[in-house]
Scaffold this motif. Structure first.
Motif, mmCIF file in Angstrom:
data_model
loop_
_atom_site.group_PDB
_atom_site.id
_atom_site.type_symbol
_atom_site.label_atom_id
_atom_site.label_comp_id
_atom_site.label_asym_id
_atom_site.label_seq_id
_atom_site.Cartn_x
_atom_site.Cartn_y
_atom_site.Cartn_z
ATOM 1 N N CYS B 576 0.747 -1.394 0.015
ATOM 2 C CA CYS B 576 -0.069 0.182 -0.080
ATOM 3 C C CYS B 576 0.804 1.207 0.079
ATOM 4 O O CYS B 576 2.031 1.147 0.358
ATOM 5 N N THR B 577 0.238 2.406 -0.389
ATOM 6 C CA THR B 577 0.972 3.666 -0.531
ATOM 7 C C THR B 577 0.319 4.647 -0.023
ATOM 8 O O THR B 577 -1.276 4.604 -0.115
ATOM 9 N N PRO B 578 0.564 5.893 0.316
ATOM 10 C CA PRO B 578 -0.196 6.975 0.457
ATOM 11 C C PRO B 578 -1.304 7.380 -0.826
ATOM 12 O O PRO B 578 -0.696 6.920 -2.093
ATOM 13 N N ASP B 579 -1.990 8.425 -0.453
ATOM 14 C CA ASP B 579 -2.997 8.533 -1.844
ATOM 15 C C ASP B 579 -3.667 7.561 -2.413
ATOM 16 O O ASP B 579 -3.364 7.501 -3.735
ATOM 17 N N ALA B 580 -3.953 6.371 -1.651
ATOM 18 C CA ALA B 580 -4.570 5.374 -2.194
ATOM 19 C C ALA B 580 -5.717 5.612 -3.236
ATOM 20 O O ALA B 580 -6.408 6.593 -3.271
ATOM 21 N N LYS B 581 -5.549 4.908 -4.313
ATOM 22 C CA LYS B 581 -6.244 5.094 -5.623
ATOM 23 C C LYS B 581 -7.878 5.566 -5.526
ATOM 24 O O LYS B 581 -8.225 6.504 -6.308
ATOM 25 N N ASP B 582 -8.516 4.912 -4.614
ATOM 26 C CA ASP B 582 -10.047 5.298 -4.592
ATOM 27 C C ASP B 582 -10.347 6.401 -3.660
ATOM 28 O O ASP B 582 -11.555 6.832 -3.744
ATOM 29 N N SER B 583 -9.571 6.620 -2.879
ATOM 30 C CA SER B 583 -9.846 7.736 -1.992
ATOM 31 C C SER B 583 -10.450 9.148 -2.543
ATOM 32 O O SER B 583 -11.511 9.261 -2.309
ATOM 33 N N LEU B 584 -9.867 9.316 -3.537
ATOM 34 C CA LEU B 584 -10.062 10.752 -4.137
ATOM 35 C C LEU B 584 -11.401 10.580 -4.840
ATOM 36 O O LEU B 584 -12.370 11.148 -4.871
ATOM 37 N N LEU B 585 -11.408 9.272 -5.569
ATOM 38 C CA LEU B 585 -12.622 9.350 -6.349
ATOM 39 C C LEU B 585 -13.715 8.872 -5.619
ATOM 40 O O LEU B 585 -15.015 9.611 -6.166
ATOM 41 N N PHE B 586 -13.824 8.249 -4.683
ATOM 42 C CA PHE B 586 -14.892 8.051 -3.878
ATOM 43 C C PHE B 586 -15.337 9.377 -2.984
ATOM 44 O O PHE B 586 -16.544 9.779 -2.964
ATOM 45 N N ASP B 587 -14.384 10.174 -2.706
ATOM 46 C CA ASP B 587 -14.797 11.514 -2.006
ATOM 47 C C ASP B 587 -15.280 12.580 -2.964
ATOM 48 O O ASP B 587 -16.319 13.113 -2.586
ATOM 49 N N GLU B 588 -15.094 12.281 -4.185
ATOM 50 C CA GLU B 588 -15.590 12.882 -5.379
ATOM 51 C C GLU B 588 -16.984 12.843 -5.475
ATOM 52 O O GLU B 588 -17.741 13.518 -5.590
ATOM 53 N N ALA B 589 -17.200 11.314 -5.530
ATOM 54 C CA ALA B 589 -18.540 10.874 -5.591
ATOM 55 C C ALA B 589 -19.369 11.051 -4.356
ATOM 56 O O ALA B 589 -20.831 11.788 -4.815
ATOM 57 N N VAL B 590 -18.986 11.018 -3.205
ATOM 58 C CA VAL B 590 -19.611 11.590 -2.095
ATOM 59 C C VAL B 590 -20.223 13.060 -2.310
ATOM 60 O O VAL B 590 -21.200 13.524 -1.927
ATOM 61 N N LYS B 591 -19.084 14.007 -2.451
ATOM 62 C CA LYS B 591 -19.314 15.343 -2.600
ATOM 63 C C LYS B 591 -20.519 15.731 -3.595
ATOM 64 O O LYS B 591 -21.375 16.302 -3.274
ATOM 65 N N GLN B 592 -20.359 15.020 -4.551
ATOM 66 C CA GLN B 592 -21.331 15.047 -5.704
ATOM 67 C C GLN B 592 -22.794 14.735 -5.367
ATOM 68 O O GLN B 592 -24.044 15.488 -5.498
ATOM 69 N N TYR B 593 -22.691 13.793 -4.857
ATOM 70 C CA TYR B 593 -23.993 13.095 -4.154
ATOM 71 C C TYR B 593 -24.676 13.987 -3.197
ATOM 72 O O TYR B 593 -25.886 14.271 -2.991
ATOM 73 N N LEU B 594 -23.746 14.627 -2.103
ATOM 74 C CA LEU B 594 -24.386 15.350 -1.194
ATOM 75 C C LEU B 594 -24.616 16.911 -1.665
ATOM 76 O O LEU B 594 -25.594 17.320 -1.284
ATOM 77 N N ALA B 595 -24.271 17.156 -2.810
ATOM 78 C CA ALA B 595 -24.484 18.500 -3.494
ATOM 79 C C ALA B 595 -25.828 18.199 -4.376
ATOM 80 O O ALA B 595 -26.523 19.173 -4.243
ATOM 81 N N ASN B 596 -25.819 17.044 -4.887
ATOM 82 C CA ASN B 596 -27.091 16.715 -5.743
ATOM 83 C C ASN B 596 -27.645 15.251 -5.405
ATOM 84 O O ASN B 596 -26.751 14.523 -6.163
ATOM 85 N N LYS B 597 -28.517 14.831 -5.016
ATOM 86 C CA LYS B 597 -28.761 13.541 -4.702
ATOM 87 C C LYS B 597 -29.493 12.942 -5.940
ATOM 88 O O LYS B 597 -30.584 12.073 -5.814
ATOM 89 N N SER B 598 -29.050 13.207 -6.849
ATOM 90 C CA SER B 598 -29.605 12.561 -8.298
ATOM 91 C C SER B 598 -29.261 11.191 -8.160
ATOM 92 O O SER B 598 -28.579 10.473 -7.398
ATOM 93 N N ILE B 599 -30.094 10.445 -9.197
ATOM 94 C CA ILE B 599 -30.223 8.885 -9.054
ATOM 95 C C ILE B 599 -28.631 8.564 -9.673
ATOM 96 O O ILE B 599 -27.920 7.571 -8.970
ATOM 97 N N GLU B 600 -28.430 9.341 -10.456
ATOM 98 C CA GLU B 600 -26.966 8.899 -10.987
ATOM 99 C C GLU B 600 -25.752 9.221 -9.973
ATOM 100 O O GLU B 600 -24.846 8.456 -9.971
#
Lengths: 688, 688
Positions: B576-600
């Motif tokens: 394992c290394t710092p900046d694990a690959k899915d961390s940013l991607l998931f955080d981005e997905a969460v942010k978008q969802y919290l901003a707009n709870k669309s189905i997508e």
């Protein structure tokens, strides 16, 4: 081996926890008996050494512990082992009677006994003990939570005394770390000879303090310093490996002659004067480091005393670097072109009553014997040195076969009948990308040759040559491993250990474990595929590499001029290896389907065909951002086309003519794309 | 940078084929202008060199060609370049006015101009030209069938003169090939200093001909020979890199004192005699090579003339190996415990009016200055050497921060205000597994410190220290790269180049390209995961490694005693290394969802959660044959549990109490499993 297994297991199968078939030992030991119970590994595991071993055992045991904890994640207490009898109550007790000497004919045997609470490893010398430790590592088993060694008793010794690998460091220079990790691989496979091909047309690779021109003019700056060589010799010694250096003469001489053109055989005739008086003279030719692959004419002049003066001086500097008793002087592929064209040499032949160039070369080689003897070294050479008057002290390296217009291994039989010791390399040319089976079943002991016991004893063993016209430091491990492990088994194990399927099963695990030594034969592939894919997803390339193999024999680099020694070896073909992963699987599926056209068997075959249709599309998609993928597309399309039509035929949905289908499958046999061939062609043909 | 881009592109966007945003340059040059058109690469591509460069340019250009053909698969005609003006009509023309000198304050600037038919690279010296070649390689673009360089004009030079990496070769010895490939990485990132930490409690790593005891007793046989060191110095020189060696004294002295206990500070009091007459005496303590991590008391005795005699002799042997003008003497983390307990040393302090141990250490360090000056070397030390009477010639290496109970980088400001030159390492500790952003935004020039121009000029630059308590030759590249590339940009590029997202985008490509230098920061991961999986499919482990990061700071090896220097570093945490690959991607997905709870947006988040539920099952399945997977299961289960419940909540199918859900997510913040932590914990929390 099958029969032995059956016999041994009759009484054991009921109670043994680890049937012998589960063990992935390679080379397979001479005798293995598995008993009931296991020795479970814990962090209290320690090792104790007694007897009179060479100190190389300390490093050997320390490395053993690091590999064992690396695999198991167990934090052992023992760090570096440097003394005898440090831990008298240790669970692993190693005893060696005497200090092992690096060389041939040493007793390399060992006895390993594993019981529930104790492991004992007894060997005549540390050399045998090192082999025993490799076997012990291979004995490691595990369940879901712990690692253990099955209780067992192993008695083992090698069949042949020469079990070698040659690396050509001239064509593509191979840095120290490449050599070191491959020495580790050899030791893991109980091999004991490393033949270091250090000089050829493409470069001189040894630092020379008294003749610096050789590295200044003929190495492109890529050479081993004398200290590095000594360091490698020590590294090999610590692993029980003898190093046999090679300086290839009198042919393959471009590099030497680049530095010392005055001892070359080529004649340049100068014509001058006036129309009345014609003046003719000769001049020394100039030579350059060769950049192509092949057989070239630059050859040392055997009629020139300076040649012997220089060689003698070179041996005086090189021999002391290598404590072993053997020195390889090459002697191969001298076609005598420059000799024939040189009047001085022709005169020399006449004067010395040397009828042929062969006799002339014998004359040359015989001069080298005392130069080497002076340093306690015996001369070894490729089979061409075996001519009428060659000293019986010379070791004959048997290498030629049908590709060179002779019967494979005939020189081996000739050699032992004439009284020479010999080593077999024909059939072990791992650089040529032939399947593992061909090497595995190639026995140094010729069948039906009717040799006496004395003659048989002259067959020292075998050696896998890794020529590097097409191998770089990035790819070389994948050309050597895992196939060399199968050759190691041929040279160590009993003659009747020849079950290819069983070997393949064991090799899969052995190959994976070789990775812990730093060998890159598995991991390098992803590196190349990332480059080919231009950092896109490599899944499609990975899949395609499972049905592609590099062109075999000498067909990848026709004429030796397509690839220069600095051409890229970062291509898809370099990511491919012999024995492509899906070939056997698909062939098995085809066989089963042809034997029984059940729905299940059909589905099995169809799955491959469908995969290859998708693969073609995936590669096309990949290629839009990756120019290096372009050259694969025609081949992927051919496989896809054939797959589509065969699928239709299997589903009875096709009206295609057999001749057309045949043509489509035949297209899969083209060898003009991206330096690879489709390894499933023969199996596809069976489906027509 | 954003603003600059906007301004520059206003006039260009319409015509330019490769907008500047598409270029993955790192470090970002001082000035880039992209023009219309491209220079298309073909096999006719050749390079010509003119001017008065140092011969290192020939090797540099040869390596450039090999990397370019490796990437593109194009078979160039040019092999080895060894002369000026070999190909006057070559497409790439390189001109250097003078020979570059390895060291600080050299002109490293270059100008690169690419037009449709010609590329010109002009630099004051070969050092700048080498940088320009790295930029040119980074400029390489491709479409589906060909490779090209976009027409452009680049003017570039470094912001700081000291752009360094330190490798600790004492704690885990790092073989020559590790050093070499990292020097290549430094050169690719335009870094120019390699600080080689060669001596510490855990080992002395320099062959000493006059004091062989140091390697015989204090290296475990793992050291660099003097020839290897010279070879590395040459290798670095060829790449424009200065080597600064370090021998750490007077603390961190276990290894030196293992060989020379007589110059240690520890006192052993002997009590003997009879009941009537008590005899007391002192004896020399013995020391051993340290196996743990931490700060230890073995310290050289500054009151003993023999200490200076020995150090002077050691410097006399080591200094000539390193032609550079700087020598690092460590000087850190001396807690003075053994000094306080030694009456002789206390007496010495009194006699010499040295009130504190700091003053005593200054006395000690001041003795070293002339020893080094004799060899033309300036002394450098970690910030603890900066005491009242320290010579202003010493360079202060600023490293401490909150972890050491002081303000981060305060010593840097203090140093320049007092007149010292200084280098910043605080904030660049890449061994501590902190995210890349923290290093990237850490500027050597302190904000708001109100420094004069003169004071600012004393800030030489920065250096990333790679301590190796938990890094082996197998893992070290992944600890250094790619994060050091971001530090390289901080030290080379303009102060306002601070767009983290943009840096990340470029870094992905840069990291991939670093692999061509033999760096294993990408490929090593599969090697470890194969070992953890026991040669089963590694897909689940790969997936899990995308959400796991090694424990940060000093928390993986609490107390420094869990891992000995020979403990396995082949574990999941090491993959394992710092900046694990899915961390940013998931955080981005969460942010978008919290901003707009669309189905997508919900589907995006759910996809991750579902993946982690499946992952838990896959890991359980894998563990049945792989003991090393067991320790991951509790963490995978916690992530799965939290994912399941959050999924239910997102789907409005849950009756779980918020407190219970919070507890489940909180469980994902445990740091007690397998030495890793879940990198998605903070993002999960946002979903509650």
């Amino acid at each position: 081996m099958k029969y032995i297994l059956v016999l041994l297991f009759t009484g054991l199968i009921a109670s043994a926890q680890s049937p012998k078939e589960q063990l992935n030992l390679m080379p397979w030991p001479q005798s293995v008996a598995v008993n009931e119970g296991n020795f479970t590994l814990s962090k209290n595991f320690e090792v104790n050494i007694t007897g009179n071993p060479n100190p190389r055992i300390f490093g050997g045991v320390t490395r053993f512990l690091r590999r064992l904890d690396g695999r198991t994640g167990i934090f052992f207490k023992q760090g570096f082992i440097a003394k005898l009898n440090e831990v008298p109550n240790a669970e692993l007790q190693i005893n060696c009677t005497k200090s092992g000497k690096i060389g041939l004919y040493e007793d390399e045997s060992y006895h390993l006994e594993i019981t529930k609470n104790k492991i004992t490893l007894n060997a005549t010398s540390d050399l045998g003990a090192l082999h025993g430790l490799e076997t012990l590592l291979q004995m490691l088993q595990n369940n879901s939570t712990s690692f253990y060694f099955p209780a067992s008793k192993i008695a083992d010794f090698p069949r042949f005394t020469w079990r070698g690998l040659m690396i050509d460091a001239a064509r593509h220079f191979q840095p120290i770390d490449v050599i070191k990790r491959n020495l580790d691989g050899l030791a893991a496979m109980k091999m004991n000879v490393f033949h270091w091909h250090l000089v050829d047309d493409q470069g001189w690779r040894i630092e020379m303090k008294k003749h610096p021109k050789l590295i200044e003019l003929a190495s492109d700056g890529m050479y081993y310093t004398q200290e590095e060589i000594k360091n490698i010799v020590k590294y090999a010694d610590e692993r029980g490996i003898l190093i046999v250096p090679e300086i290839d003469v009198p042919g393959h001489g471009s590099a030497i002659l680049t530095a010392y053109p005055e001892i070359g055989s080529k004649v340049i005739t100068l014509t001058g004067g006036t129309s009345e008086k014609n003046i003719q003279g000769t001049a020394i030719a100039t030579y350059g480091i060769e950049r192509n692959a092949g057989i070239f004419s630059p050859t040392l002049d055997p009629s020139n005393p300076k040649t012997y003066q220089l060689l003698s001086e070179l041996f005086d500097e090189v021999c002391p670097l290598f404590p072993g008793s053997y020195f390889h002087i090459g002697g191969d592929e001298n076609e005598g072109k420059d000799w024939d064209a040189n009047p001085k040499i022709q005169e020399f032949k006449k004067k010395n009553k040397l009828a042929t160039n062969h006799e002339l070369q014998t004359y040359f080689t015989m001069q080298l014997i005392p130069m080497l003897k002076k340093h306690g070294k015996q001369l070894m050479g490729w089979e061409e040195i075996m001519t009428k008057n060659m000293s019986k002290d010379a070791i004959i390296h048997s290498w030629r076969g049908p590709n060179e217009g002779v019967v494979a291994g005939q020189s081996l039989i000739d050699a032992v009948k004439k009284g020479y010791k010999t080593v077999l390399s024909n059939g072990y040319y791992i650089d040529l990308m032939y399947p593992i089976e061909s090497h595995y079943l190639n026995d140094p002991m010729p069948k039906g040759a009717n040799l006496s016991a004395e003659e048989k004893a002259r067959i020292l063993g075998g050696e896998a040559p890794m020529w590097t016209e097409l191998a770089s430091p990035l790819t070389i491990d994948s050309r050597i491993w895992p196939r060399t492990a199968a050759i190691a088994e041929r040279l160590w194990s009993a003659e009747n250990i020849t079950d290819v399927a069983n070997m393949r099963k064991r090799l899969e695990v052995v190959s994976f474990r070789l990775e812990e030594l730093g060998l890159t034969h598995i991991s390098y592939k992803a590196v190349i595929l990332r480059n080919v894919a231009n950092n896109q997803n490599t899944a499609a390339l990975e899949e395609f590499s499972n049905v592609c193999e590099p062109l075999k024999g000498y067909t990848r680099n026709i004429g030796g001029t397509e690839y220069q020694m600095y051409s890229p070896l970062t291509l898809f073909a370099d990511a491919c290896t012999p024995d492509a992963k899906d070939s056997l699987l698909f062939d098995e599926a085809v066989k089963q389907y042809l034997a029984n056209k059940s729905i299940e068997n059909k589905a099995n075959v169809s799955q491959f065909l469908n995969k290859w249709i998708t693969l073609n599309k995936d590669l096309i998609a990949l290629s839009t951002k990756a120019p290096l993928v372009q050259s694969l597309l025609p081949l992927a399309k051919k496989l896809s086309n054939a797959s589509e039509q065969i699928l239709n035929v299997l589903d009875n949905k096709s009206n295609i003519k057999t001749s057309e289908l045949k043509e489509l499958v035949e297209q899969c046999n083209t060898k003009v794309h991206a330096d690879v061939e489709l390894s499933v062609y023969e199996s596809l043909k069976k489906l027509i």
